[in-house]
Design a protein around this motif. Structure first.
Motif, PDB file in Angstrom:
ATOM      1  N   ILE A 157       0.865  -1.177   0.000  1.00  0.00           N
ATOM      2  CA  ILE A 157       0.000   0.000   0.000  1.00  0.00           C
ATOM      3  C   ILE A 157       0.904   1.230   0.000  1.00  0.00           C
ATOM      4  CG2 ILE A 157      -1.819   1.209   1.285  1.00  0.00           C
ATOM      5  CD1 ILE A 157      -2.643  -1.589   0.275  1.00  0.00           C
ATOM      6  N   LYS A 158       0.859   1.998  -1.074  1.00  0.00           N
ATOM      7  CA  LYS A 158       1.678   3.213  -1.165  1.00  0.00           C
ATOM      8  C   LYS A 158       0.800   4.345  -1.669  1.00  0.00           C
ATOM      9  CE  LYS A 158       6.213   1.765  -0.881  1.00  0.00           C
ATOM     10  NZ  LYS A 158       7.352   1.159  -1.507  1.00  0.00           N
ATOM     11  N   HIS A 159       0.622   5.350  -0.830  1.00  0.00           N
ATOM     12  CA  HIS A 159      -0.224   6.461  -1.233  1.00  0.00           C
ATOM     13  C   HIS A 159       0.585   7.541  -1.943  1.00  0.00           C
ATOM     14  CE1 HIS A 159      -3.100   4.439   1.183  1.00  0.00           C
ATOM     15  NE2 HIS A 159      -2.541   4.764   2.337  1.00  0.00           N
ATOM     16  N   ALA A 160       0.057   7.990  -3.079  1.00  0.00           N
ATOM     17  CA  ALA A 160       0.694   9.081  -3.816  1.00  0.00           C
ATOM     18  C   ALA A 160      -0.308  10.213  -3.997  1.00  0.00           C
ATOM     19  CB  ALA A 160       1.184   8.583  -5.169  1.00  0.00           C
ATOM     20  N   LEU A 161       0.217  11.394  -4.308  1.00  0.00           N
ATOM     21  CA  LEU A 161      -0.627  12.551  -4.584  1.00  0.00           C
ATOM     22  C   LEU A 161      -0.855  12.589  -6.092  1.00  0.00           C
ATOM     23  CD1 LEU A 161      -1.831  14.985  -3.030  1.00  0.00           C
ATOM     24  CD2 LEU A 161       0.182  16.285  -3.731  1.00  0.00           C
TER      25      LEU A 161
ATOM     26  N   HIS B  74     -10.012   8.379   0.611  1.00  0.00           N
ATOM     27  CA  HIS B  74     -10.707   7.599   1.631  1.00  0.00           C
ATOM     28  C   HIS B  74     -10.212   8.072   3.010  1.00  0.00           C
ATOM     29  CE1 HIS B  74     -11.780   4.052   4.037  1.00  0.00           C
ATOM     30  NE2 HIS B  74     -12.713   3.853   3.127  1.00  0.00           N
ATOM     31  N   PRO B  75     -11.118   8.162   4.014  1.00  0.00           N
ATOM     32  CA  PRO B  75     -10.703   8.659   5.342  1.00  0.00           C
ATOM     33  C   PRO B  75      -9.500   7.900   5.911  1.00  0.00           C
ATOM     34  CG  PRO B  75     -13.096   8.319   5.266  1.00  0.00           C
ATOM     35  CD  PRO B  75     -12.553   7.849   3.952  1.00  0.00           C
ATOM     36  N   GLN B  76      -9.448   6.587   5.652  1.00  0.00           N
ATOM     37  CA  GLN B  76      -8.323   5.776   6.135  1.00  0.00           C
ATOM     38  C   GLN B  76      -6.992   6.280   5.546  1.00  0.00           C
ATOM     39  OE1 GLN B  76      -8.864   3.185   8.307  1.00  0.00           O
ATOM     40  NE2 GLN B  76      -6.661   2.998   8.486  1.00  0.00           N
ATOM     41  N   VAL B  77      -7.043   6.736   4.304  1.00  0.00           N
ATOM     42  CA  VAL B  77      -5.836   7.261   3.660  1.00  0.00           C
ATOM     43  C   VAL B  77      -5.415   8.575   4.318  1.00  0.00           C
ATOM     44  CG1 VAL B  77      -4.834   8.045   1.470  1.00  0.00           C
ATOM     45  CG2 VAL B  77      -6.449   6.134   1.485  1.00  0.00           C
ATOM     46  N   PHE B  78      -6.407   9.437   4.601  1.00  0.00           N
ATOM     47  CA  PHE B  78      -6.079  10.683   5.305  1.00  0.00           C
ATOM     48  C   PHE B  78      -5.395  10.367   6.635  1.00  0.00           C
ATOM     49  CE2 PHE B  78      -9.754  12.702   2.877  1.00  0.00           C
ATOM     50  CZ  PHE B  78      -8.923  13.428   2.047  1.00  0.00           C
ATOM     51  N   ALA B  79      -5.968   9.374   7.355  1.00  0.00           N
ATOM     52  CA  ALA B  79      -5.410   9.015   8.668  1.00  0.00           C
ATOM     53  C   ALA B  79      -3.971   8.532   8.540  1.00  0.00           C
ATOM     54  CB  ALA B  79      -6.274   7.939   9.328  1.00  0.00           C
ATOM     55  N   GLN B  80      -3.715   7.740   7.486  1.00  0.00           N
ATOM     56  CA  GLN B  80      -2.368   7.181   7.338  1.00  0.00           C
ATOM     57  C   GLN B  80      -1.344   8.205   6.857  1.00  0.00           C
ATOM     58  OE1 GLN B  80      -2.621   3.624   4.921  1.00  0.00           O
ATOM     59  NE2 GLN B  80      -3.974   2.587   6.371  1.00  0.00           N
ATOM     60  N   CYS B  81      -1.834   9.357   6.370  1.00  0.00           N
ATOM     61  CA  CYS B  81      -0.918  10.383   5.832  1.00  0.00           C
ATOM     62  C   CYS B  81      -1.012  11.675   6.635  1.00  0.00           C
ATOM     63  CB  CYS B  81      -1.240  10.663   4.370  1.00  0.00           C
ATOM     64  SG  CYS B  81      -1.231   9.202   3.328  1.00  0.00           S
ATOM     65  N   SER B  82      -1.281  11.588   7.932  1.00  0.00           N
ATOM     66  CA  SER B  82      -1.541  12.804   8.721  1.00  0.00           C
ATOM     67  C   SER B  82      -0.342  13.755   8.743  1.00  0.00           C
ATOM     68  CB  SER B  82      -1.970  12.432  10.139  1.00  0.00           C
ATOM     69  OG  SER B  82      -0.959  11.670  10.755  1.00  0.00           O
TER      70      SER B  82
ATOM     71  N   SER C 229       5.097  10.980  -3.912  1.00  0.00           N
ATOM     72  CA  SER C 229       4.705   9.634  -3.506  1.00  0.00           C
ATOM     73  C   SER C 229       5.196   9.332  -2.096  1.00  0.00           C
ATOM     74  CB  SER C 229       5.214   8.603  -4.509  1.00  0.00           C
ATOM     75  OG  SER C 229       6.506   8.907  -4.936  1.00  0.00           O
ATOM     76  N   ASN C 230       4.892   8.121  -1.635  1.00  0.00           N
ATOM     77  CA  ASN C 230       5.279   7.736  -0.271  1.00  0.00           C
ATOM     78  C   ASN C 230       4.752   8.700   0.769  1.00  0.00           C
ATOM     79  OD1 ASN C 230       6.684   5.313  -0.107  1.00  0.00           O
ATOM     80  ND2 ASN C 230       8.457   6.236  -1.131  1.00  0.00           N
ATOM     81  N   LEU C 231       3.458   8.997   0.727  1.00  0.00           N
ATOM     82  CA  LEU C 231       2.888  10.022   1.603  1.00  0.00           C
ATOM     83  C   LEU C 231       2.608   9.518   3.018  1.00  0.00           C
ATOM     84  CD1 LEU C 231       0.247  11.631  -0.806  1.00  0.00           C
ATOM     85  CD2 LEU C 231       2.657  12.203  -0.554  1.00  0.00           C
ATOM     86  N   ALA C 232       2.539   8.224   3.204  1.00  0.00           N
ATOM     87  CA  ALA C 232       2.115   7.705   4.513  1.00  0.00           C
ATOM     88  C   ALA C 232       3.154   7.959   5.593  1.00  0.00           C
ATOM     89  CB  ALA C 232       1.825   6.212   4.411  1.00  0.00           C
ATOM     90  N   ASN C 233       2.662   8.157   6.817  1.00  0.00           N
ATOM     91  CA  ASN C 233       3.563   8.357   7.966  1.00  0.00           C
ATOM     92  C   ASN C 233       4.488   7.157   8.095  1.00  0.00           C
ATOM     93  OD1 ASN C 233       1.684  10.353   8.258  1.00  0.00           O
ATOM     94  ND2 ASN C 233       0.845   9.601  10.199  1.00  0.00           N
ATOM     95  N   GLN C 234       3.854   5.977   8.023  1.00  0.00           N
ATOM     96  CA  GLN C 234       4.623   4.748   8.169  1.00  0.00           C
ATOM     97  C   GLN C 234       4.949   4.237   6.779  1.00  0.00           C
ATOM     98  OE1 GLN C 234       2.830   1.974  10.977  1.00  0.00           O
ATOM     99  NE2 GLN C 234       3.977   0.300  10.056  1.00  0.00           N
TER     100      GLN C 234
END
Lengths: 393, 393
Positions: free
Chosen positions: B188-192, B209-217, B268-273
């Motif tokens: 799972i890799k979130h990008a803009l 998705h709200p879960q994505v917002f949470a993972q990229c706070s 890319s790689n927006l997530a905190n973790q």
């Protein structure tokens, strides 16, 4: 008869693999030549548009041969990553004449077999020169080895996906004149390591670093009645078990590391959290000059007054200068409830205009500010192409 | 002149890559023949002793060609994993005659571009037959599609490295007669994701998705003054942004998925973790028969009285039958403070003697007990060899 059939197939596969290696070696020679032309013509190392075209072509071509798109993508991500890292290393060596040593003396935590040892091996395998490993007992000892010129480099773990930043290392880096000159990540996978092939239920005593026990608590709970003996390092645990040569003792640590002590894994993936990587800094007495053709990262430590506004202002400086942040971690300063310390990594080169601007502004607005180093970004972001079905058509 | 030099090198590399693909396709044909002889002679799919010898030989040979050991190892881990997964798929198809469909109708969460969509693509790319994707709005809808024979398979996310088990899916699986027949993990890799190439600072509205917002706070904090619009799924966010065709809007999600909407990543790689994987179950109406030559996993759900002794006793049953546990997660049962629910994955085949023994014992001692499925283990543990320096000698 059929076992000879299997043997015949295996000979064919071995043959093919030899050819594969020759092709890969030839490819590496070409990409090193590509790096030379990029140096001459000031062309950036990465060209993701080209990589994307290349991947799409390979996926389509692989598809004709019956190779699935995920396999081709995964394989060429490894090949491209290697090519990019080699080109970066070549450019960095060229930009820092005299930096390539015939012997790299590297200080790290623990002894052969430790995760720091394995990370050291990985990082320097791509660099010219022999490697002299200097195992140390503490982060302070590692830093002192480099400061006193008994070692040329230090390899220091800086953060871990399951346990976060290693504050002690940040503290040491704040109080030294050494510079970060490189980074790498290494997967952390704990296995149960034994002398002879034995059964898990026979193990009576377990040796490991306390951190390893903590990360494998579910496994330990399942194991039940086993005596747990904490050791100073993963390698110390391996040595202990190898010396005992008993079949009711085991160490916990890296399977690759354990092989160096003649130990082998009877169970792997012991950690509660399966995805676990450590990130390491490579540190030297002199900062490194990162050529502008190579993507760079810069690591900063700063402290601000503990009011939410102070950090936001600092982050706005980065945003306004279009500098991308890849890490932000804060921690309170013991004994000083009014200030807060921040560890920040950004994508950018200290030689770059906007970066210099941002650093100046940050320095002016923070209570404490230090650039720990600027170094080539080794987190190679693989080039993505549209999902498979769209391409297979 | 020098740009033609670069072009010439690139033509050579392209040529080489074509050869590489042909060799890889040939290698896959050989390993499929190997699978056939293994079926005939009842030989297990994996032979890690052989893999270890193979890797050591390749590392030494690669070393002579100037290829570093980590690169060779990494590359052949991909090649071996592909070979093992293909052989497993072949054996599983052979053990379940009639299970290979000309058309696989697969229900999953979201629409094209969602992580579930990408996982579906990945899993079925290795299986024969066409793929018909059936995007759904909820886990319940997905299950119902398979129950009612509108779909043949469901792909359901079951756990995530950063957010843990997805209890809702476990709940659904407890109350259905469907069986788990496969598993896979997907990064799972979130990008803009944007329409035109634009600058991050220009973005005014963000869809995800709200879960994505949470993972990229952390990323959102840095971004500052941006309006955040929650969507039902990652793919819904992509569609929204693609339809708007404005340069001040962006979606957050998979870069690969975004390409399907003509979106591309500006960061890319927006997530905190940074390390983030999801694990998925593949579910069908009929359980699958896993041949004993293929490593299997079995997923159990059970509840015990909430006293520490009850779980320990259950775990001892597994240990005494030498069954390795790969997952253990507990959660309280709402409204029932005296019981606790456990999700357990073990390595083992339900056709195996010790496994049947263990399942019987567990069933007798728990309040609730259900086998959700037995399926081929797709977490291919790469074969480890001793660290580099030891081999380079």
């Amino acid at each position: 008869m059929s076992s000879t059939e299997l043997e015949e197939l295996r000979v064919k596969i071995t043959d093919l693999d030899t050819h594969l290696l020759t092709f890969l070696a030839q490819r590496q020679q070409y990409t090193n030549q590509v790096a030379e032309t990029k140096i001459k013509n000031h062309i950036p190392v990465r060209d993701q548009k080209r990589e994307e075209k290349l991947l799409i072509r390979l996926i389509k071509e692989g598809n004709k041969h019956g190779l699935d798109a995920h396999y081709v993508t995964q394989l060429f991500h490894v090949i491209i990553e290697d090519s990019v890292l080699n080109q970066q290393a070549l450019l960095a060596a060229r930009a820092n004449p005299g930096s390539s040593l015939p012997l790299n003396r590297v200080a790290f935590l623990g002894d052969k077999g430790s995760y720091s040892y394995l990370a050291t091996q990985k990082y320097f395998s791509r660099r010219p020169g022999e490697l002299l490993e200097i195992g140390c007992q503490s982060f302070l000892e590692i830093i002192k080895k480099v400061e006193s010129n008994e070692a040329d480099y230090a390899v220091l773990p800086i953060e871990n996906t399951s346990s976060g930043s290693i504050n002690e290392v940040y503290d040491q880096l704040q109080h030294t004149h050494l510079s970060i000159i490189g980074e790498l990540t290494y997967p952390i996978k704990h296995a149960l390591l034994v002398n002879q092939d034995t059964d898990v239920s026979k193990i009576k005593t377990l040796y490991a670093h306390p951190q390893v026990f903590a990360q494998c608590s579910h496994f330990l709970a399942e194991l039940g009645n086993v005596e747990v003996k904490p050791c100073d390092s993963t390698s110390a645990a391996m040595l202990k078990v190898a010396e005992m040569q008993a079949d009711d003792v085991a160490a916990m640590g890296s399977e690759t590391g354990g092989k160096l002590y003649g130990l082998h894994a009877i169970q792997s993936n012991l950690a509660n959290q399966k995805e676990n990587h450590s990130r390491f800094f490579v540190v030297a007495r002199k900062p490194v000059n990162v050529p502008l053709q190579v993507p760079a990262k810069t690591t900063l430590v700063m402290s601000t007054v503990q009011k939410s506004g102070a950090l936001v202002e600092a982050l706005m400086v980065l945003r306004d200068n279009k500098i991308n942040m890849t890490k932000l971690e804060s921690r309170p300063i013991t004994g000083n409830p009014w200030e807060e310390m921040f560890y920040i990594d950004v994508e950018g080169n200290v030689q770059d205009g906007p970066m210099q601007q941002a650093l100046e502004e940050l320095q002016a607005m923070t209570r404490y500010f230090k650039v720990l180093g600027c170094y080539p970004n080794e987190e190679i972001n693989p080039t993505k192409v549209a999902a498979v079905s769209a391409l297979a058509d």
